[in-house]
Structure formats: C-alpha cells, structure tokens
Write a protein that holds these residues in place. Structure first.
Motif, PDB file in Angstrom:
ATOM      1  N   LEU A 104       0.828  -1.205   0.000  1.00  0.00           N
ATOM      2  CA  LEU A 104       0.000   0.000   0.000  1.00  0.00           C
ATOM      3  C   LEU A 104       0.861   1.254   0.000  1.00  0.00           C
ATOM      4  CD1 LEU A 104      -2.785  -1.028   2.537  1.00  0.00           C
ATOM      5  CD2 LEU A 104      -2.931  -0.975   0.045  1.00  0.00           C
ATOM      6  N   MET A 105       2.016   1.187   0.629  1.00  0.00           N
ATOM      7  CA  MET A 105       2.891   2.359   0.707  1.00  0.00           C
ATOM      8  C   MET A 105       3.672   2.595  -0.589  1.00  0.00           C
ATOM      9  SD  MET A 105       4.398   2.044   4.583  1.00  0.00           S
ATOM     10  CE  MET A 105       5.553   3.394   4.292  1.00  0.00           C
ATOM     11  N   PHE A 106       4.119   1.532  -1.234  1.00  0.00           N
ATOM     12  CA  PHE A 106       5.037   1.694  -2.360  1.00  0.00           C
ATOM     13  C   PHE A 106       4.483   1.253  -3.713  1.00  0.00           C
ATOM     14  CE2 PHE A 106       7.844   1.090   1.383  1.00  0.00           C
ATOM     15  CZ  PHE A 106       8.514   2.311   1.339  1.00  0.00           C
ATOM     16  N   GLY A 107       3.398   0.498  -3.736  1.00  0.00           N
ATOM     17  CA  GLY A 107       2.912  -0.051  -4.991  1.00  0.00           C
ATOM     18  C   GLY A 107       3.510  -1.423  -5.256  1.00  0.00           C
ATOM     19  N   TRP A 108       2.913  -2.154  -6.200  1.00  0.00           N
ATOM     20  CA  TRP A 108       3.290  -3.555  -6.383  1.00  0.00           C
ATOM     21  C   TRP A 108       4.706  -3.733  -6.915  1.00  0.00           C
ATOM     22  CZ3 TRP A 108       4.767  -6.017 -10.851  1.00  0.00           C
ATOM     23  CH2 TRP A 108       4.562  -5.334 -12.054  1.00  0.00           C
ATOM     24  N   SER A 109       5.148  -2.872  -7.829  1.00  0.00           N
ATOM     25  CA  SER A 109       6.473  -3.073  -8.427  1.00  0.00           C
ATOM     26  C   SER A 109       7.581  -2.872  -7.392  1.00  0.00           C
ATOM     27  CB  SER A 109       6.672  -2.124  -9.608  1.00  0.00           C
ATOM     28  OG  SER A 109       6.495  -0.771  -9.227  1.00  0.00           O
ATOM     29  N   PHE A 110       7.481  -1.828  -6.587  1.00  0.00           N
ATOM     30  CA  PHE A 110       8.464  -1.626  -5.528  1.00  0.00           C
ATOM     31  C   PHE A 110       8.386  -2.747  -4.492  1.00  0.00           C
ATOM     32  CE2 PHE A 110       8.707   3.032  -6.607  1.00  0.00           C
ATOM     33  CZ  PHE A 110      10.069   3.048  -6.843  1.00  0.00           C
ATOM     34  N   ALA A 111       7.167  -3.193  -4.189  1.00  0.00           N
ATOM     35  CA  ALA A 111       6.994  -4.250  -3.186  1.00  0.00           C
ATOM     36  C   ALA A 111       7.677  -5.544  -3.624  1.00  0.00           C
ATOM     37  CB  ALA A 111       5.508  -4.490  -2.926  1.00  0.00           C
ATOM     38  N   ILE A 112       7.508  -5.920  -4.902  1.00  0.00           N
ATOM     39  CA  ILE A 112       8.157  -7.123  -5.423  1.00  0.00           C
ATOM     40  C   ILE A 112       9.675  -6.974  -5.351  1.00  0.00           C
ATOM     41  CG2 ILE A 112       8.577  -8.493  -7.496  1.00  0.00           C
ATOM     42  CD1 ILE A 112       5.914  -9.126  -6.319  1.00  0.00           C
ATOM     43  N   LEU A 113      10.177  -5.807  -5.738  1.00  0.00           N
ATOM     44  CA  LEU A 113      11.620  -5.572  -5.683  1.00  0.00           C
ATOM     45  C   LEU A 113      12.129  -5.673  -4.250  1.00  0.00           C
ATOM     46  CD1 LEU A 113      14.254  -4.741  -7.091  1.00  0.00           C
ATOM     47  CD2 LEU A 113      13.611  -2.348  -6.719  1.00  0.00           C
ATOM     48  N   LEU A 114      11.380  -5.140  -3.299  1.00  0.00           N
ATOM     49  CA  LEU A 114      11.779  -5.217  -1.894  1.00  0.00           C
ATOM     50  C   LEU A 114      11.832  -6.667  -1.424  1.00  0.00           C
ATOM     51  CD1 LEU A 114       9.782  -2.218  -0.372  1.00  0.00           C
ATOM     52  CD2 LEU A 114      12.267  -2.419  -0.558  1.00  0.00           C
ATOM     53  N   VAL A 115      10.859  -7.469  -1.845  1.00  0.00           N
ATOM     54  CA  VAL A 115      10.866  -8.893  -1.478  1.00  0.00           C
ATOM     55  C   VAL A 115      12.141  -9.553  -1.974  1.00  0.00           C
ATOM     56  CG1 VAL A 115       9.750 -11.130  -1.869  1.00  0.00           C
ATOM     57  CG2 VAL A 115       8.364  -9.105  -1.410  1.00  0.00           C
ATOM     58  N   ALA A 116      12.515  -9.281  -3.222  1.00  0.00           N
ATOM     59  CA  ALA A 116      13.729  -9.872  -3.793  1.00  0.00           C
ATOM     60  C   ALA A 116      14.974  -9.428  -3.032  1.00  0.00           C
ATOM     61  CB  ALA A 116      13.848  -9.504  -5.268  1.00  0.00           C
ATOM     62  N   LEU A 117      15.058  -8.145  -2.719  1.00  0.00           N
ATOM     63  CA  LEU A 117      16.233  -7.631  -2.006  1.00  0.00           C
ATOM     64  C   LEU A 117      16.309  -8.180  -0.582  1.00  0.00           C
ATOM     65  CD1 LEU A 117      16.173  -3.899  -3.186  1.00  0.00           C
ATOM     66  CD2 LEU A 117      17.709  -5.725  -3.938  1.00  0.00           C
ATOM     67  N   VAL A 118      15.167  -8.309   0.065  1.00  0.00           N
ATOM     68  CA  VAL A 118      15.148  -8.871   1.421  1.00  0.00           C
ATOM     69  C   VAL A 118      15.566 -10.335   1.390  1.00  0.00           C
ATOM     70  CG1 VAL A 118      13.646  -9.512   3.348  1.00  0.00           C
ATOM     71  CG2 VAL A 118      13.448  -7.252   2.311  1.00  0.00           C
ATOM     72  N   GLN A 119      15.052 -11.081   0.410  1.00  0.00           N
ATOM     73  CA  GLN A 119      15.448 -12.483   0.278  1.00  0.00           C
ATOM     74  C   GLN A 119      16.953 -12.607   0.040  1.00  0.00           C
ATOM     75  OE1 GLN A 119      12.753 -14.214   1.639  1.00  0.00           O
ATOM     76  NE2 GLN A 119      13.268 -15.737   0.095  1.00  0.00           N
ATOM     77  N   CYS A 120      17.500 -11.727  -0.786  1.00  0.00           N
ATOM     78  CA  CYS A 120      18.949 -11.746  -1.035  1.00  0.00           C
ATOM     79  C   CYS A 120      19.713 -11.418   0.239  1.00  0.00           C
ATOM     80  CB  CYS A 120      19.304 -10.745  -2.131  1.00  0.00           C
ATOM     81  SG  CYS A 120      18.744 -11.232  -3.786  1.00  0.00           S
ATOM     82  N   GLY A 121      19.174 -10.480   1.025  1.00  0.00           N
ATOM     83  CA  GLY A 121      19.811 -10.155   2.299  1.00  0.00           C
ATOM     84  C   GLY A 121      19.821 -11.341   3.245  1.00  0.00           C
ATOM     85  N   LEU A 122      18.729 -12.069   3.301  1.00  0.00           N
ATOM     86  CA  LEU A 122      18.656 -13.256   4.154  1.00  0.00           C
ATOM     87  C   LEU A 122      19.627 -14.336   3.683  1.00  0.00           C
ATOM     88  CD1 LEU A 122      14.778 -13.494   4.628  1.00  0.00           C
ATOM     89  CD2 LEU A 122      16.463 -12.697   6.295  1.00  0.00           C
ATOM     90  N   ILE A 123      19.813 -14.438   2.371  1.00  0.00           N
ATOM     91  CA  ILE A 123      20.773 -15.399   1.828  1.00  0.00           C
ATOM     92  C   ILE A 123      22.195 -15.004   2.222  1.00  0.00           C
ATOM     93  CG2 ILE A 123      21.791 -16.281  -0.309  1.00  0.00           C
ATOM     94  CD1 ILE A 123      18.971 -16.079  -1.556  1.00  0.00           C
ATOM     95  N   VAL A 124      22.512 -13.717   2.097  1.00  0.00           N
ATOM     96  CA  VAL A 124      23.853 -13.225   2.445  1.00  0.00           C
ATOM     97  C   VAL A 124      24.169 -13.493   3.920  1.00  0.00           C
ATOM     98  CG1 VAL A 124      25.256 -11.141   2.716  1.00  0.00           C
ATOM     99  CG2 VAL A 124      23.924 -11.488   0.631  1.00  0.00           C
TER     100      VAL A 124
END
Length: 222
Positions: free
Chosen positions: A79-99
């Motif tokens: 709701l704050m960022f829209g779907w495209s930013f939200a998907i990108l955030l999910v990917a970046l967070v997942q990468c952070g968890l992997i790191v």
C-alpha cells in the motif's frame, strides 16, 4: 511463511525460482525509475523498509519440519510503495537473508512467492475491490484493505504452502491441520493489527507516503 528448500523436490525449487525471477523482472520493468532517482525521501524509505523486513523475516517460529512462520508486513509495504516496488523489496530482502545465511539460494522462489508475491496479490485485489465499491472512507481503507487484506494474505499464503506440502507428500491433511493451521490464528490477527495500525498512522501523518491512498478521494481535497 518460510519453507526449507531442502525438503522440496529439485524440480519444484527450480520451477518456483524461475517463476519468482520472472516476477521480479516484470516488476523492474514497471518501476518508476525517474522518481526513484530524484526522490531522496523515497530512497530512504525503501532502504529503511529493507532493514526492517530483513529483521522481521529473520525472526520466525518453527512449527513443523521444514516450515516456519513469521510476520509478512507486505500488505502495508504494498500500500505504501505499490506492487512493483513491493516485489523488488521482497527480492532484495530475500537476497539479504541469503547473504546473512538465514536462507539458501534455492529457497528464493518458494519463500519469495509465499511471503511476498501472494500477499501482494491479495492486497492488490482487496484494494481493487475497495476502489470498485466506491466507498472512499479512510476507515474502509484501514480496516477493509490493510487489516482484512493482511489477514487474508496470511490465509492465502497458508493455502499455497499446504498445497505444496500435499502435492509433494511431505504432510497429509491431518498433520497440516494440527501442526500448521492450528497456529495460523496466532499470526493472522496480529498481522492484520500491525498492518492496520501502520497504514492508519501513515494516512494520518504522512498520507502522501501511501501510494495507493488517494487523498483527493478519501479526504475530499482538491
């Protein structure tokens, strides 16, 4: 939801990873890059959100072998960022968890979909239903989209995870009922409350930060 990739078949992990990567690519093609480049406040909010999500998604409770539960917060993020930013955030967070060694690379798809893509889709359709209803009241946005949408996101993600477990034969219906679904109310209600409170605070103090909240419609401003 958080699933351990090693408990799933290789073909399924490969398929889900491919689907998630395509979803991220689609989101990247729809990002407002010019806005992102010139809006320092947006950059800071995105960076802070990544840090918060990495922390929240790292704190999980293991309810069954190969399965953990954690708060999503994706309804508020969408709701704050829209779907495209939200998907990108999910990917970046997942990468952070992997790191940080919390996740494996093979879990990128299954957890990106269950904890990110599905909640985002659910929130999107809750928002669209609210828009089609034409009832532009801030309380409808808070309770109908943020609160109820977040709870529904948890339930739909649980359905997805349950189908995965049943198809792969990891659990049967009885096991899922007593070892998984019995715990969902403990996270679904708090998830709704947290997202509802977050969005309520945002539309009161910083409504322009909530991309899907149209001040002109809900507040009658010109």
């Amino acid at each position: 939801m958080n699933l351990t990739a090693s408990t799933l078949p290789f073909w399924l992990n490969l398929t889900l990873n491919g689907f998630f990567i395509l979803t991220v690519f689609l989101a990247i093609t729809h990002l407002p890059w010019r806005e992102l480049k010139h809006d320092a406040s947006l950059q800071h909010r995105l960076g802070f959100t990544i840090l918060v999500l990495v922390l929240i998604w790292s704190l999980r409770a293991g309810v069954s072998e190969g399965l953990g539960i954690h708060f999503f917060l994706m309804t508020g993020v969408h709701l704050m960022f829209g779907w495209s930013f939200a998907i990108l955030l999910v990917a970046l967070v997942q990468c952070g968890l992997i790191v940080f060694g919390v996740e494996s690379v093979w879990a990128l798809g299954i957890n990106g979909i269950s904890s990110g893509v599905i909640p985002i889709l659910v929130t999107f359709y809750c928002w669209k239903a609210s828009e089609r209803g034409g009832v532009y009241n801030p309380f409808v946005f808070i309770f109908g989209v943020a609160f109820a949408g977040a709870m529904l996101a948890i339930l739909m993600s649980a359905v997805f995870v349950s189908v995965i477990f049943l198809l792969t034969g990891l659990y049967d219906v009885a096991q899922l009922r007593y070892e998984f679904w019995a715990y969902l109310p403990l996270i679904a209600l708090p998830e709704g409350i947290i997202n509802g409170m977050l969005i309520a605070a945002m539309i009161v103090f910083k409504p322009h930060w909530v991309r899907l909240f149209d001040e002109k419609k809900y507040y009658g401003t010109k």
